[in-house]
Structure formats: C-alpha cells, structure tokens
Design an enzyme around this catalytic site. Structure first.
Site, PDB file in Angstrom:
ATOM      1  CB  CYS A 128      -0.923  -0.021   1.218  1.00  0.00           C
ATOM      2  SG  CYS A 128      -2.113   1.344   1.277  1.00  0.00           S
ATOM      3  CB  CYS A 129       3.898   2.179   1.955  1.00  0.00           C
ATOM      4  SG  CYS A 129       3.312   2.401   3.653  1.00  0.00           S
ATOM      5  CB  CYS A 214      -1.941   7.183   5.537  1.00  0.00           C
ATOM      6  SG  CYS A 214      -1.128   7.444   3.942  1.00  0.00           S
ATOM      7  CB  CYS A 217      -0.768   4.012   8.794  1.00  0.00           C
ATOM      8  SG  CYS A 217      -1.362   2.813   7.580  1.00  0.00           S
ATOM      9  CB  CYS A 242       6.292   4.437   4.390  1.00  0.00           C
ATOM     10  SG  CYS A 242       7.254   5.902   3.974  1.00  0.00           S
TER      11      CYS A 242
END
Length: 257
Positions: A128-129, A214, A217, A242
């Site tokens: 996702c990062c 984010c 997170c 990340c």
C-alpha cells in the site's frame, strides 16, 4: 496545552544549529540550481507537512531560495493535513507541487486486498505504501539531482545516524544527494523555531500526534512512548518505515525512496 507550549525548548546551541541548517540550504540551492532555461531547479523538498517539514519550507521561503516543494497526497491523509496543504500552497513563495498515486493502481489494490489491507500483514502494508508513496515519490524526483527531507536523528533508532548530507546513493543507487537539514535538531528545537516565527503547523500535533502519516496508519501517542510509536503501531519496531527512506539496493529507484 498546545504543542508549542509543551515542546518549544531550544537546545543551548540552537543558534549554531540554525546557522548550519541555513548554510546547508543555501549550499543545496547553489549546487543544484536550475539549468539555463529549465522549468525547475534540480533540488526539491519532500514535505510530509509535519512540523519539521513546515520549518524547512519556512526557511526556503524566508531565504528566497530556488528550491521546489512537493507533497505526496496519498488519498488517505487526515482532513487537518489537507487543510495545511492548502494553506501552504496559498502562502508559499516557492511552488508547491502535489503528487498522487495512480488511481488505477489504488482501485485494483483495494478491490483485491480490501481497504484495511495494511492491517493484515507487513507485506500488504508496504505494498500500500509503495502505491501511495514510493511510486509517486519516484515521479516527484524524476529529473532531480538532490532532495531535502525533515529526517532527524532523534526520531527513531533507525534514523540515529542520519547525516546532514547523504551521498550514499550517488554510486549504485539513484545518483541523488539527500539533504537532511534538521538532522541534529531536537524536537524542542523544531517547536522553538515554530514559536519564534509563528510557522503554521498541523493541529494534530496539539493532539499528541508527533509523527503524522496516512490516517489509518497514525494514532496519538501517550506520555513516554517512542516518537514514532503512533506509526504502524501494530507492527514490530524494525518494520516501521514506509519505504521512502529505506535503501533497497536491488531496486535503485526505491533506494532513494
């Protein structure tokens, strides 16, 4: 109590640190000035809109340096962060570019793994990062020979050796120099500067969010917790990056990210 009231405690050598940071920023602007006729300089600040980065942006603007500023708008930022981004864009003398993830990549990832995939495994969180941060960073840095970050040695054990000038990627990596102008600043130094110059900052800092990423997170931390304890708090400490500042030499583009 605001973050300014709580943290603004400068080091005894703060003035010397500020002078060194100012000199470094001027050096970066000089050594990586835009080529004749170029649309942009060869150096830019990667801003997360955190307290450190707001200090650096303020210095860039105050010193009237030809250094660009860019922000990675991941699509998952807090509303407070987006408001600060708009505020910076409106007030900054230096241009502020915004880079977003490729929409098709986000849609495909969420459809396949779910919107809460980051909680399922470290690999999925890093995937996702990569989509939301690492790939957009590669686009933001395309054509750049140097960049600035707000990394400080005090932030975590993984960053304890951060140099003010990092040339490790000049060979076998991306060929970019990374400047960390606040590497030796304390958290108290950062907030002292913010208080002294009335620098705008994310109101989440007033709610005990020292490190803001984010929304899914990031959480507030408690007294005595590590500075980055609120980032990916469900993971092992060693995994808490990340990908933006982790060197992966088998992939040169990610090595600078």
């Amino acid at each position: 109590m605001s973050a300014v009231e709580l943290h603004a405690r400068p080091s005894l050598d703060f003035d010397a640190k500020l002078a060194a940071t100012t000199a470094l920023l001027k050096l970066a602007a000089h050594d990586f000035a835009r080529a004749p006729g170029a649309a942009a300089p060869l150096v830019a600040q990667a801003s997360s809109l955190g307290a450190e980065d707001m200090v650096i942006s303020h210095l860039i603007n105050t010193l009237q340096l030809d250094i660009g500023i860019f922000v990675l708008e991941t699509g998952m930022l807090h509303a407070e962060t987006l408001q600060l981004l708009a505020q910076l864009q409106a007030a900054s003398r230096a241009p502020v570019e915004v880079f977003k993830p490729v929409n098709e990549s986000v849609v495909h990832f969420v459809a396949k793994e779910g919107k809460d995939a980051m909680y399922k495994s470290v690999d999925l969180r890093k995937a996702c990062c990569h989509i939301r941060k690492v790939e957009p960073l590669a686009r933001a840095l395309a054509g750049k020979r140097a960049w600035l970050t707000g990394m400080r040695r005090e932030q975590s054990g993984a960053r304890a050796e951060v140099p003010m000038i990092d040339t490790s990627d000049l060979t076998g990596g991306t060929g970019r120099v990374k400047f960390n102008p606040l590497a030796n600043w304390t958290w108290g130094d950062v907030w002292h500067y913010i208080a002294l110059h009335k620098v705008a900052y994310n109101p989440l800092h007033d709610q005990f969010y020292p490190s803001i990423g984010c929304a899914p997170c990031t959480r507030a931390i408690s007294l005595g917790e590590d500075f980055r304890a609120g980032r990916w708090w469900w993971e092992d400490e060693s995994a808490k990056e990340c990908g933006l500042h982790v060197k992966q030499h088998n992939n040169p583009e990610e090595a600078a990210a």
